[in-house]
Design a protein around this motif. Sequence first.
Motif, PDB file in Angstrom:
ATOM      1  N   SER A 471       0.831  -1.204   0.000  1.00 49.39           N
ATOM      2  CA  SER A 471       0.000   0.000   0.000  1.00 49.39           C
ATOM      3  C   SER A 471       0.870   1.259   0.000  1.00 49.39           C
ATOM      4  O   SER A 471       0.545   2.250  -0.677  1.00 49.39           O
ATOM      5  N   LEU A 472       1.978   1.240   0.748  1.00 50.17           N
ATOM      6  CA  LEU A 472       2.899   2.375   0.754  1.00 50.17           C
ATOM      7  C   LEU A 472       3.515   2.584  -0.628  1.00 50.17           C
ATOM      8  O   LEU A 472       3.626   3.718  -1.115  1.00 50.17           O
ATOM      9  N   CYS A 473       3.914   1.494  -1.246  1.00 46.62           N
ATOM     10  CA  CYS A 473       4.488   1.589  -2.589  1.00 46.62           C
ATOM     11  C   CYS A 473       3.460   2.135  -3.578  1.00 46.62           C
ATOM     12  O   CYS A 473       3.770   2.962  -4.434  1.00 46.62           O
ATOM     13  N   GLU A 474       2.218   1.677  -3.432  1.00 49.00           N
ATOM     14  CA  GLU A 474       1.154   2.100  -4.337  1.00 49.00           C
ATOM     15  C   GLU A 474       0.830   3.583  -4.184  1.00 49.00           C
ATOM     16  O   GLU A 474       0.647   4.304  -5.159  1.00 49.00           O
ATOM     17  N   SER A 475       0.771   4.057  -2.943  1.00 50.27           N
ATOM     18  CA  SER A 475       0.327   5.423  -2.682  1.00 50.27           C
ATOM     19  C   SER A 475       1.419   6.473  -2.782  1.00 50.27           C
ATOM     20  O   SER A 475       1.131   7.647  -2.989  1.00 50.27           O
ATOM     21  N   THR A 476       2.679   6.068  -2.634  1.00 45.83           N
ATOM     22  CA  THR A 476       3.766   7.063  -2.608  1.00 45.83           C
ATOM     23  C   THR A 476       4.698   6.993  -3.805  1.00 45.83           C
ATOM     24  O   THR A 476       5.404   7.959  -4.095  1.00 45.83           O
ATOM     25  N   GLY A 477       4.714   5.859  -4.498  1.00 46.66           N
ATOM     26  CA  GLY A 477       5.646   5.715  -5.603  1.00 46.66           C
ATOM     27  C   GLY A 477       6.980   5.122  -5.194  1.00 46.66           C
ATOM     28  O   GLY A 477       7.904   5.028  -6.012  1.00 46.66           O
ATOM     29  N   PHE A 478       7.112   4.694  -3.935  1.00 45.09           N
ATOM     30  CA  PHE A 478       8.360   4.100  -3.450  1.00 45.09           C
ATOM     31  C   PHE A 478       8.604   2.763  -4.142  1.00 45.09           C
ATOM     32  O   PHE A 478       7.699   1.952  -4.316  1.00 45.09           O
ATOM     33  N   LYS A 479       9.862   2.524  -4.555  1.00 42.91           N
ATOM     34  CA  LYS A 479      10.224   1.279  -5.234  1.00 42.91           C
ATOM     35  C   LYS A 479      11.240   0.523  -4.392  1.00 42.91           C
ATOM     36  O   LYS A 479      12.397   0.954  -4.274  1.00 42.91           O
ATOM     37  N   PRO A 480      10.853  -0.587  -3.771  1.00 47.00           N
ATOM     38  CA  PRO A 480      11.767  -1.367  -2.920  1.00 47.00           C
ATOM     39  C   PRO A 480      12.944  -1.919  -3.717  1.00 47.00           C
ATOM     40  O   PRO A 480      12.820  -2.206  -4.913  1.00 47.00           O
ATOM     41  N   THR A 481      14.059  -2.065  -3.060  1.00 43.59           N
ATOM     42  CA  THR A 481      15.250  -2.650  -3.704  1.00 43.59           C
ATOM     43  C   THR A 481      15.227  -4.169  -3.514  1.00 43.59           C
ATOM     44  O   THR A 481      16.106  -4.761  -2.895  1.00 43.59           O
ATOM     45  N   ILE A 482      14.195  -4.774  -4.035  1.00 50.16           N
ATOM     46  CA  ILE A 482      14.008  -6.232  -3.933  1.00 50.16           C
ATOM     47  C   ILE A 482      13.921  -6.790  -5.344  1.00 50.16           C
ATOM     48  O   ILE A 482      13.152  -6.287  -6.172  1.00 50.16           O
ATOM     49  N   ASP A 483      14.686  -7.794  -5.656  1.00 53.41           N
ATOM     50  CA  ASP A 483      14.689  -8.389  -6.985  1.00 53.41           C
ATOM     51  C   ASP A 483      13.306  -8.910  -7.357  1.00 53.41           C
ATOM     52  O   ASP A 483      12.632  -9.566  -6.547  1.00 53.41           O
ATOM     53  N   ASN A 484      12.898  -8.601  -8.576  1.00 54.99           N
ATOM     54  CA  ASN A 484      11.636  -9.103  -9.146  1.00 54.99           C
ATOM     55  C   ASN A 484      10.396  -8.630  -8.400  1.00 54.99           C
ATOM     56  O   ASN A 484       9.342  -9.277  -8.463  1.00 54.99           O
ATOM     57  N   TYR A 485      10.511  -7.506  -7.654  1.00 55.20           N
ATOM     58  CA  TYR A 485       9.339  -7.006  -6.929  1.00 55.20           C
ATOM     59  C   TYR A 485       8.301  -6.506  -7.954  1.00 55.20           C
ATOM     60  O   TYR A 485       8.613  -5.664  -8.800  1.00 55.20           O
ATOM     61  N   PRO A 486       7.064  -7.002  -7.898  1.00 53.02           N
ATOM     62  CA  PRO A 486       6.052  -6.660  -8.922  1.00 53.02           C
ATOM     63  C   PRO A 486       5.661  -5.183  -8.879  1.00 53.02           C
ATOM     64  O   PRO A 486       5.926  -4.476  -7.904  1.00 53.02           O
ATOM     65  N   ARG A 487       4.984  -4.742  -9.920  1.00 46.84           N
ATOM     66  CA  ARG A 487       4.521  -3.358  -9.997  1.00 46.84           C
ATOM     67  C   ARG A 487       3.043  -3.235  -9.642  1.00 46.84           C
ATOM     68  O   ARG A 487       2.553  -2.148  -9.404  1.00 46.84           O
ATOM     69  N   ASN A 488       2.330  -4.344  -9.618  1.00 47.38           N
ATOM     70  CA  ASN A 488       0.900  -4.335  -9.331  1.00 47.38           C
ATOM     71  C   ASN A 488       0.655  -4.611  -7.848  1.00 47.38           C
ATOM     72  O   ASN A 488       1.284  -5.489  -7.260  1.00 47.38           O
ATOM     73  N   LEU A 489      -0.246  -3.864  -7.215  1.00 50.40           N
ATOM     74  CA  LEU A 489      -0.463  -3.967  -5.763  1.00 50.40           C
ATOM     75  C   LEU A 489      -0.819  -5.386  -5.340  1.00 50.40           C
ATOM     76  O   LEU A 489      -0.246  -5.914  -4.385  1.00 50.40           O
ATOM     77  N   ASN A 490      -1.787  -6.004  -6.010  1.00 51.99           N
ATOM     78  CA  ASN A 490      -2.192  -7.352  -5.624  1.00 51.99           C
ATOM     79  C   ASN A 490      -1.027  -8.338  -5.735  1.00 51.99           C
ATOM     80  O   ASN A 490      -0.813  -9.187  -4.867  1.00 51.99           O
ATOM     81  N   GLN A 491      -0.269  -8.209  -6.798  1.00 49.63           N
ATOM     82  CA  GLN A 491       0.886  -9.088  -6.972  1.00 49.63           C
ATOM     83  C   GLN A 491       1.962  -8.811  -5.918  1.00 49.63           C
ATOM     84  O   GLN A 491       2.648  -9.725  -5.463  1.00 49.63           O
ATOM     85  N   GLN A 492       2.078  -7.546  -5.518  1.00 56.96           N
ATOM     86  CA  GLN A 492       3.052  -7.181  -4.482  1.00 56.96           C
ATOM     87  C   GLN A 492       2.704  -7.841  -3.141  1.00 56.96           C
ATOM     88  O   GLN A 492       3.583  -8.328  -2.422  1.00 56.96           O
ATOM     89  N   VAL A 493       1.410  -7.846  -2.814  1.00 58.32           N
ATOM     90  CA  VAL A 493       0.973  -8.452  -1.545  1.00 58.32           C
ATOM     91  C   VAL A 493       1.275  -9.946  -1.550  1.00 58.32           C
ATOM     92  O   VAL A 493       1.827 -10.486  -0.580  1.00 58.32           O
ATOM     93  N   VAL A 494       0.920 -10.620  -2.638  1.00 57.08           N
ATOM     94  CA  VAL A 494       1.167 -12.064  -2.735  1.00 57.08           C
ATOM     95  C   VAL A 494       2.669 -12.347  -2.719  1.00 57.08           C
ATOM     96  O   VAL A 494       3.141 -13.271  -2.044  1.00 57.08           O
ATOM     97  N   PHE A 495       3.448 -11.536  -3.444  1.00 55.68           N
ATOM     98  CA  PHE A 495       4.897 -11.715  -3.493  1.00 55.68           C
ATOM     99  C   PHE A 495       5.508 -11.537  -2.107  1.00 55.68           C
ATOM    100  O   PHE A 495       6.437 -12.260  -1.705  1.00 55.68           O
ATOM    101  N   GLY A 496       4.977 -10.579  -1.338  1.00 61.39           N
ATOM    102  CA  GLY A 496       5.506 -10.309  -0.002  1.00 61.39           C
ATOM    103  C   GLY A 496       5.403 -11.488   0.935  1.00 61.39           C
ATOM    104  O   GLY A 496       6.214 -11.635   1.859  1.00 61.39           O
ATOM    105  N   LEU A 497       4.413 -12.360   0.703  1.00 57.71           N
ATOM    106  CA  LEU A 497       4.241 -13.535   1.567  1.00 57.71           C
ATOM    107  C   LEU A 497       5.390 -14.519   1.431  1.00 57.71           C
ATOM    108  O   LEU A 497       5.607 -15.356   2.307  1.00 57.71           O
ATOM    109  N   SER A 498       6.145 -14.413   0.333  1.00 60.08           N
ATOM    110  CA  SER A 498       7.267 -15.326   0.113  1.00 60.08           C
ATOM    111  C   SER A 498       8.572 -14.781   0.704  1.00 60.08           C
ATOM    112  O   SER A 498       9.593 -15.474   0.681  1.00 60.08           O
ATOM    113  N   LEU A 499       8.543 -13.560   1.235  1.00 58.11           N
ATOM    114  CA  LEU A 499       9.750 -12.931   1.789  1.00 58.11           C
ATOM    115  C   LEU A 499       9.870 -13.192   3.279  1.00 58.11           C
ATOM    116  O   LEU A 499       8.855 -13.373   3.974  1.00 58.11           O
ATOM    117  N   PRO A 500      11.095 -13.177   3.825  1.00 59.63           N
ATOM    118  CA  PRO A 500      11.283 -13.305   5.275  1.00 59.63           C
ATOM    119  C   PRO A 500      10.653 -12.113   5.997  1.00 59.63           C
ATOM    120  O   PRO A 500      10.621 -10.991   5.466  1.00 59.63           O
TER     121      PRO A 500
END
Length: 629
Positions: A471-500
């Motif tokens: 949500s922060l990335c979506e609302s502010t334009g912040f781009k995390p320095t994480i490899d293959n981090y998606p650009r779509n909010l829904n995909q970002q949430v699902v992708f985040g579940l695979s991270l530590p």
Amino acid sequence: MVTATENSFYDKMVDVSELSASTPLAQQNETTANANAPVIIWFDDNGSQHIDLTGVKDNDQFMLPVSQLQVFTLGNVRKSRNEKAFRELVQDVKINGVIQPIAIRVIDKGHAEILAGEGRWLASKEIGLPAIPVIVKDVNDQQAIAINLSENLNREGVSILDQAESAQRYVTLFEGDRNAAAAELGWSRAKLDKRLELLKCSDKIKAYLDQGKINVEVALILSSFPADRQDATADTCVEEKWTAAYARTRVAKAQMPLDTAIFCTQACATCEHNTGLQGELMSDLFGETAPSLCSNRKCYKEKTLQALEVKKAEAEQQYGKVLFWSEVSPEDSNVVCPDVMGAEQFANGCTGCASNACVLDDRLGVEGNVYPNTCVDKACFIKLTTPAKVKETATNAVEVTDDTSTEPSAKKGTKGTKATKATKATKATKAKPVIQKTPQKVMDFHRGLLRKAALCFTKDPLYMLSLSVASLCESTGFKPTIDNYPRNLNQQVVFGLSLPLEQLQKTSLEAVAWLLENEAQDTHSHTKRTPIDLAIDLLKTRSDAIDLAKAQWFANNETLKLYNQADIVAFAEQSGFAAAYAASCGEKGEAAWKKAANGKKSELIKLITSTTFDWSDFAPQSMLGLINK
């Protein structure tokens, strides 16, 4: 490879009548193609030149050999061609060539089908042109049909009956939505309705109309009678040269049979327009009986139309989509059954499909007859009943994917194509997956249930943190320095579940710090996705997703009302309810279930909801398929 010049297609057009069979295609396309249409030449076994159509794009324009073109596979509404006009076209092509490119859709590397311009193609073939100008259209089946219909309707020489059949095909294309069809045609709704009424004319009346022996107004008046009465009147109408006014005068005297009326005739018993009253008098005086006829044709027609609407509403409860006979084109409709579609496709795909309609006859004399299981999506039908072409490799798979982009047919039957026997080289071919277009109201209901099933994620701290970061990335334009981090909010949430968890926490702090140091950007997701989409995406990550989904579906009165009767019967059989109910009824159990399945929908729902049965391990495949994809 030969690339086209910078000049536009029309600026560089040449007189293709001057091109001979020996003229290299590369040279022709250098002269005529636009800059975005690369040309790759290949030769067949006979040494003929061909263009490789692999990779061509929408609106590409170039010269294409006439041998690589074929007629539109989904049909052409024009039944006949004006020979005089065609001869003039042939002569024009001889003199001027083909100036306007014909619209095509690529089929494979070496072939394309003609969406618009078949006449120019036929003329070119007749005079021996090696190639003609084409424009590529990258469209789905429904769009291709619309282009083909429009081209055939908006040219000279289209008869009034061609217009009527085009109107019917448009209504079929829009699955019964007459307003949408009229808007697409640029017609008024009244004009569309009148064209459809013409299709109720008998073949004899249609022939006289096509020959100009009777006019449209007279044909419309006669179309409201049964076909046999139309035929009996046709010759008299032509010989006496009926006008519309005279036809109305004659029709006003016509009498309609009450014994075959589909409406309740109780009120007709004492009506002054009922000839049966005089029939009773004749019977008393002379011992003769006469049929009861209605001499008030206007009243008879109004009551018939009202009765048809009632029958339509009843049929919708049982079958789902219901279309009148006049709204279903025989060119674009086909009967579906297990023998034609295959047992699994018919049971889990065609049954309950939004394009599986019941046809209700609205022709006088046969009004009220119903023809269920009529598919009005011609493209899907052809896709499912035509054996796929496969390469001769043991691992080749045949798969049909869903296009998420439209009596046998009550009028004209089309038999399904039988699958050919697999050769030894294709034994490993996969079975075709089941395809179904779920009705929108059912789809919305299923998606709502899956959203409820995903509420379990609200108790997961990792999910909540992943949602916060996305949500922060979506609302502010912040781009995390994480490899293959998606650009779509829904995909970002699902992708985040695979991270530590630690990495998500760190990213969350970085996003807040970035927001404090920078001005927030007005940014939006690159692909619009709803919270329900997110819920479904999250469910797909869980191994128990199917169980969670099943837990939300209940076979109660409110739920079952959403489905048509064929769906409910299928659910009962797939879940084991039908077998359990039949077993509880003893020796006549199968007959009892068959009677219930073929009875009224309301009674079937009452039976299911009042019978004790464990439905906890069941949910419709159309719902479970949303999380299986």
